[in-house]
Design an enzyme around this catalytic site. Structure first.
Site, PDB file in Angstrom:
ATOM      1  N   CYS A 181      13.258  10.688   7.495  1.00 51.37           N
ATOM      2  CA  CYS A 181      13.022  10.226   8.858  1.00 51.37           C
ATOM      3  C   CYS A 181      14.246  10.419   9.737  1.00 51.37           C
ATOM      4  O   CYS A 181      14.127  10.707  10.917  1.00 51.37           O
ATOM      5  CB  CYS A 181      12.618   8.756   8.839  1.00 51.37           C
ATOM      6  SG  CYS A 181      13.734   7.758   7.859  1.00 51.37           S
ATOM      7  N   GLU A 198       8.824   1.339  11.257  1.00 47.94           N
ATOM      8  CA  GLU A 198       9.899   2.327  11.014  1.00 47.94           C
ATOM      9  C   GLU A 198       9.242   3.695  11.097  1.00 47.94           C
ATOM     10  O   GLU A 198       8.509   4.088  10.185  1.00 47.94           O
ATOM     11  CB  GLU A 198      10.484   2.129   9.602  1.00 47.94           C
ATOM     12  CG  GLU A 198      11.141   0.783   9.372  1.00 47.94           C
ATOM     13  CD  GLU A 198      12.550   0.718   9.920  1.00 47.94           C
ATOM     14  OE1 GLU A 198      13.029   1.707  10.494  1.00 47.94           O
ATOM     15  OE2 GLU A 198      13.164  -0.352   9.786  1.00 47.94           O
ATOM     16  N   GLU A 258       8.628  16.125  15.585  1.00 49.82           N
ATOM     17  CA  GLU A 258       9.151  15.972  14.223  1.00 49.82           C
ATOM     18  C   GLU A 258       8.447  16.959  13.291  1.00 49.82           C
ATOM     19  O   GLU A 258       7.228  16.948  13.182  1.00 49.82           O
ATOM     20  CB  GLU A 258       8.901  14.536  13.732  1.00 49.82           C
ATOM     21  CG  GLU A 258       9.522  14.279  12.374  1.00 49.82           C
ATOM     22  CD  GLU A 258       9.231  12.873  11.863  1.00 49.82           C
ATOM     23  OE1 GLU A 258       8.072  12.424  11.935  1.00 49.82           O
ATOM     24  OE2 GLU A 258      10.175  12.222  11.359  1.00 49.82           O
ATOM     25  N   LYS A 312       0.862  -1.186   0.000  1.00 48.02           N
ATOM     26  CA  LYS A 312       0.000   0.000   0.000  1.00 48.02           C
ATOM     27  C   LYS A 312       0.900   1.238   0.000  1.00 48.02           C
ATOM     28  O   LYS A 312       1.457   1.632   1.029  1.00 48.02           O
ATOM     29  CB  LYS A 312      -0.910  -0.047   1.239  1.00 48.02           C
ATOM     30  CG  LYS A 312      -1.378   1.282   1.796  1.00 48.02           C
ATOM     31  CD  LYS A 312      -2.457   1.955   0.966  1.00 48.02           C
ATOM     32  CE  LYS A 312      -2.873   3.278   1.610  1.00 48.02           C
ATOM     33  NZ  LYS A 312      -2.070   4.426   1.157  1.00 48.02           N
TER      34      LYS A 312
HETATM   35  P1  NAP Z   1       1.805   8.406   7.540  1.00 50.42           P
HETATM   36  O1  NAP Z   1       0.923   9.596   7.440  1.00 50.42           O
HETATM   37  O2  NAP Z   1       1.862   7.658   8.812  1.00 50.42           O
HETATM   38  O3  NAP Z   1       1.386   7.450   6.335  1.00 50.42           O
HETATM   39  C1  NAP Z   1       2.188   6.333   5.969  1.00 50.42           C
HETATM   40  C2  NAP Z   1       1.347   5.321   5.227  1.00 50.42           C
HETATM   41  O4  NAP Z   1       0.333   4.819   6.101  1.00 50.42           O
HETATM   42  C3  NAP Z   1       0.611   5.864   4.016  1.00 50.42           C
HETATM   43  O5  NAP Z   1       0.575   4.871   3.018  1.00 50.42           O
HETATM   44  C4  NAP Z   1      -0.773   6.160   4.582  1.00 50.42           C
HETATM   45  O6  NAP Z   1      -1.765   6.155   3.578  1.00 50.42           O
HETATM   46  C5  NAP Z   1      -0.954   4.974   5.516  1.00 50.42           C
HETATM   47  N1  NAP Z   1      -1.888   5.175   6.623  1.00 50.42           N
HETATM   48  C6  NAP Z   1      -2.439   6.325   7.070  1.00 50.42           C
HETATM   49  N2  NAP Z   1      -3.219   6.078   8.148  1.00 50.42           N
HETATM   50  C7  NAP Z   1      -3.157   4.737   8.385  1.00 50.42           C
HETATM   51  C8  NAP Z   1      -3.722   3.864   9.369  1.00 50.42           C
HETATM   52  N3  NAP Z   1      -4.505   4.326  10.353  1.00 50.42           N
HETATM   53  N4  NAP Z   1      -3.429   2.549   9.317  1.00 50.42           N
HETATM   54  C9  NAP Z   1      -2.610   2.065   8.363  1.00 50.42           C
HETATM   55  N5  NAP Z   1      -2.053   2.844   7.398  1.00 50.42           N
HETATM   56  C10 NAP Z   1      -2.312   4.166   7.417  1.00 50.42           C
HETATM   57  O7  NAP Z   1       3.302   8.824   7.186  1.00 50.42           O
HETATM   58  P2  NAP Z   1       3.745   9.794   6.002  1.00 50.42           P
HETATM   59  O8  NAP Z   1       3.242  11.175   6.318  1.00 50.42           O
HETATM   60  O9  NAP Z   1       3.406   9.182   4.693  1.00 50.42           O
HETATM   61  O10 NAP Z   1       5.335   9.710   6.118  1.00 50.42           O
HETATM   62  C11 NAP Z   1       6.098  10.532   6.949  1.00 50.42           C
HETATM   63  C12 NAP Z   1       6.549   9.784   8.189  1.00 50.42           C
HETATM   64  O11 NAP Z   1       7.280   8.622   7.838  1.00 50.42           O
HETATM   65  C13 NAP Z   1       7.496  10.600   9.045  1.00 50.42           C
HETATM   66  O12 NAP Z   1       7.080  10.517  10.393  1.00 50.42           O
HETATM   67  C14 NAP Z   1       8.826   9.901   8.873  1.00 50.42           C
HETATM   68  O13 NAP Z   1       9.720  10.076   9.932  1.00 50.42           O
HETATM   69  C15 NAP Z   1       8.422   8.489   8.666  1.00 50.42           C
HETATM   70  N6  NAP Z   1       9.473   7.715   7.997  1.00 50.42           N
HETATM   71  C16 NAP Z   1      10.205   6.807   8.730  1.00 50.42           C
HETATM   72  C17 NAP Z   1      11.227   6.070   8.122  1.00 50.42           C
HETATM   73  C18 NAP Z   1      12.051   5.090   8.924  1.00 50.42           C
HETATM   74  O14 NAP Z   1      12.761   4.304   8.318  1.00 50.42           O
HETATM   75  N7  NAP Z   1      11.992   5.091  10.236  1.00 50.42           N
HETATM   76  C19 NAP Z   1      11.491   6.239   6.766  1.00 50.42           C
HETATM   77  C20 NAP Z   1      10.728   7.149   6.048  1.00 50.42           C
HETATM   78  C21 NAP Z   1       9.714   7.879   6.673  1.00 50.42           C
HETATM   79  P3  NAP Z   1      -2.239   7.551   2.889  1.00 50.42           P
HETATM   80  O15 NAP Z   1      -1.040   8.085   2.215  1.00 50.42           O
HETATM   81  O16 NAP Z   1      -3.297   7.103   1.956  1.00 50.42           O
HETATM   82  O17 NAP Z   1      -2.710   8.413   4.008  1.00 50.42           O
END
Ligand code: NAP
Ligand code: MG
Length: 505
Positions: A298, A264, A399, A189
């Site tokens: 991240c 992650e 963050e 996804k």
């Molecule tokens: P996000 O808002 O949490 O969304 C990530 C994914 O989860 C998207 O595909 C989103 O779909 C989906 N999603 C949203 N709500 C969900 C739920 N309740 N249950 C399951 N899936 C759900 O994160 P983001 O804004 O895309 O990414 C930024 C974050 O990623 C930052 O906090 C960053 O630090 C973190 N990150 C961490 C790493 C690591 O390796 N630790 C690497 C890269 C990024 P939709 O897009 O359709 O909403």
């Protein structure tokens, strides 16, 4: 831009008008036929429409992945054959490198150099796991006389893999490559902002010969289909990269079926600059550490601690170089900093900068949208440096996920370690010093999954990537990732010459 036949491909040749769901080896409409638009963040223009999957579509994707798993062909394929397939995927990706880069840049607004680096690594991930699985295996264990025990690694099953928008293809590769290597099947996804290269990867997997149903891609609202994937009884494991808050929701929901979970999540990584460092190297590395990928990283080193003896010199150079970072057309090779992902994210970043000022912080550079005709459209934010910050302020604890760094002065090693660790997160960290004793003391004392010593980068296939504390758990990009896509089966046999009669009857 050219593809393998050296043709220059236009955006219209590269990007399809519509992307249906990819389930069981074919493109299908979503159950209700709905689509949503995806955009180019650098211009705001609509790039394509993408299927809005429903729960019914998740059921179809999980069923396809389950059938492909149960058929046994994929999980039981020999490591040598599976490795050839992974290499083939890497070869096709490499032959389409420019196409993948171009679509990634169009869909994220990141610079072409950033996309090239990330896609090169995505390719290398498949090559890395192709090598790794050929030597991976179980073990034999010492047993009492008459007993023999060996372990076998078996794939965990159907994996829901949910990824973010900041590194779309690289995050897909970090998940798909080890899962395929381990023999799992996948429901991927992608994030709603950036789904295009995930579909390209699914095409490539199938062209390489991955059987139908092994890799399925489903797009749609994360808050609707995300929880449904997480709770689905047909899914054995959820591997998630994204925000810490989403990770908590996933962990709670996954508990109902006791799924395997790897998370992650976010970070607020410290970057510690000692007075004995190579100042120019530390300035360049610290700039890259926060402004690469427009700070949407991240492991962005967003808390900069500078020793008071070099603070003035360091900051003068840091601000001067930040002012020379060029923003603009991400396809222009001279541009260092691309767009931010969306209008709402631009507002979040700006809101954090305003909060920092309310808390007493001082904007030393940036702090607003760049000006000029090229920034009239799309979503942009200037590299931003905030001083007069203390580690307890919200701007130093939460963050931002944008090009915003807070700077703090320190004078004592123990105290800077305490402040570096004073965070709910524990993903990345960096230290700049020529004193290797100190560098490794810091490496040992920091509560984070990654420590960079005099290095602006940390993500290489083979080097485990992941967090401590609320940055999540589980490691990607490494040999141990295979274990997270595997179960260990212990086989115990009695090999004594006389039957065992334990009841003594
Ligand atoms: P996000 O808002 O949490 O969304 C990530 C994914 O989860 C998207 O595909 C989103 O779909 C989906 N999603 C949203 N709500 C969900 C739920 N309740 N249950 C399951 N899936 C759900 O994160 P983001 O804004 O895309 O990414 C930024 C974050 O990623 C930052 O906090 C960053 O630090 C973190 N990150 C961490 C790493 C690591 O390796 N630790 C690497 C890269 C990024 P939709 O897009 O359709 O909403
Ligand atoms: Mg988000």
């Amino acid at each position: 831009m050219v593809n393998e036949t050296n043709q220059v491909l236009t955006k219209d040749e590269l990007v399809k008008e519509a992307y249906p769901l990819f389930i069981n080896g074919e493109y299908i409409e979503s159950a209700n036929g709905a689509y949503f638009d995806v955009h180019n963040p650098a211009t705001g223009e609509v790039l394509a429409k993408v299927a809005k999957g429903t729960k019914e579509d998740v059921d179809k994707a999980v069923e396809a992945a389950r059938t492909a798993f149960e058929s046994g062909k994929w999980p039981r394929m020999t490591a040598a054959k599976r490795a050839r397939l992974l290499i083939k995927i890497a070869e096709i990706m490499r032959s389409r490198f420019n196409d993948l880069v171009r679509v990634e840049v169009l869909n994220t607004g990141k610079t072409v150099a950033a996309a090239q680096g990330q896609i090169t690594q995505a390719i290398e991930d498949f090559e890395f796991y192709a090598g790794t699985i050929q030597t991976a295996g179980g073990q034999t264990n010492p047993m009492p006389n008459g007993f023999f025990n060996y372990t076998v690694k078996e794939p965990v099953g159907v994996c829901g893999q949910i990824i973010p928008w900041n590194y779309p293809l690289m995050m897909a590769a970090w998940k798909v490559a080890p899962a395929l290597a381990a023999g799992c099947t996948i429901v991927l996804k992608p994030a709603s902002y950036t789904p295009l290269t995930a579909y390209m990867l699914a095409d490539i997997c199938h062209e390489a010969g991955v059987p139908e149903g092994v890799v399925n891609v489903i797009t749609g609202s994360g808050s609707e289909i995300g929880p449904y994937i997480t709770e689905h009884p047909g899914v054995d494991k959820v591997a998630f990269t994204g925000e810490t808050e989403t990770g908590k929701d996933i962990m709670a929901r996954a508990s109902q079926t006791l799924k395997r979970v790897t998370l992650e999540l976010g970070g607020k990584s410290p970057n510690i600059v000692f007075d004995d460092c190579d100042i120019d190297g530390a300035v360049d590395g610290s700039l890259f550490g926060i402004f690469y990928n427009t700070g949407q990283s991240c492991e962005a080193r967003s808390r900069l601690f500078v020793h008071e003896n070099i603070y003035d010199e360091f900051m003068e150079k840091f601000i001067e170089k930040a002012s020379r970072l060029k923003l603009g057309d991400p396809f222009n090779k001279e541009v260092h900093v691309g767009a931010v992902i969306s209008d709402s994210h631009e507002k979040v970043i700006d809101g954090y900068v305003k909060l920092a000022v309310e808390e007493g912080g001082e904007v030393l550079y940036g702090g607003k949208r760049p000006e000029g005709p090229e920034f009239e459209k799309g979503h942009w934010y200037m590299p931003t440096i905030i001083g007069n910050v203390t580690n307890d302020m919200r701007i130093a604890q939460e963050e931002v996920f944008g090009p915003v760094v807070v700077v703090m002065k320190f004078n004592d090693e123990k105290d800077v370690i305490r402040q570096a660790n004073d965070t709910i997160f524990g993903l990345g960290s960096a230290v700049w010093t020529k004193d290797y004793g100190r560098a490794h003391r810091i490496a040992s004392a920091i509560r984070a999954g990654i420590v960079m010593i005099n290095s602006p980068i940390s993500a290489f296939p083979g080097a485990p990537f992941g967090g401590y504390k609320q940055s999540g758990f589980g490691r990607e990009l490494s040999v141990e990732t295979l274990d997270l896509y595997s179960e260990t089966k212990s086989v115990v046999s009695y090999v004594g010459s006389r039957p065992l009669n334990i009841f003594g009857l």
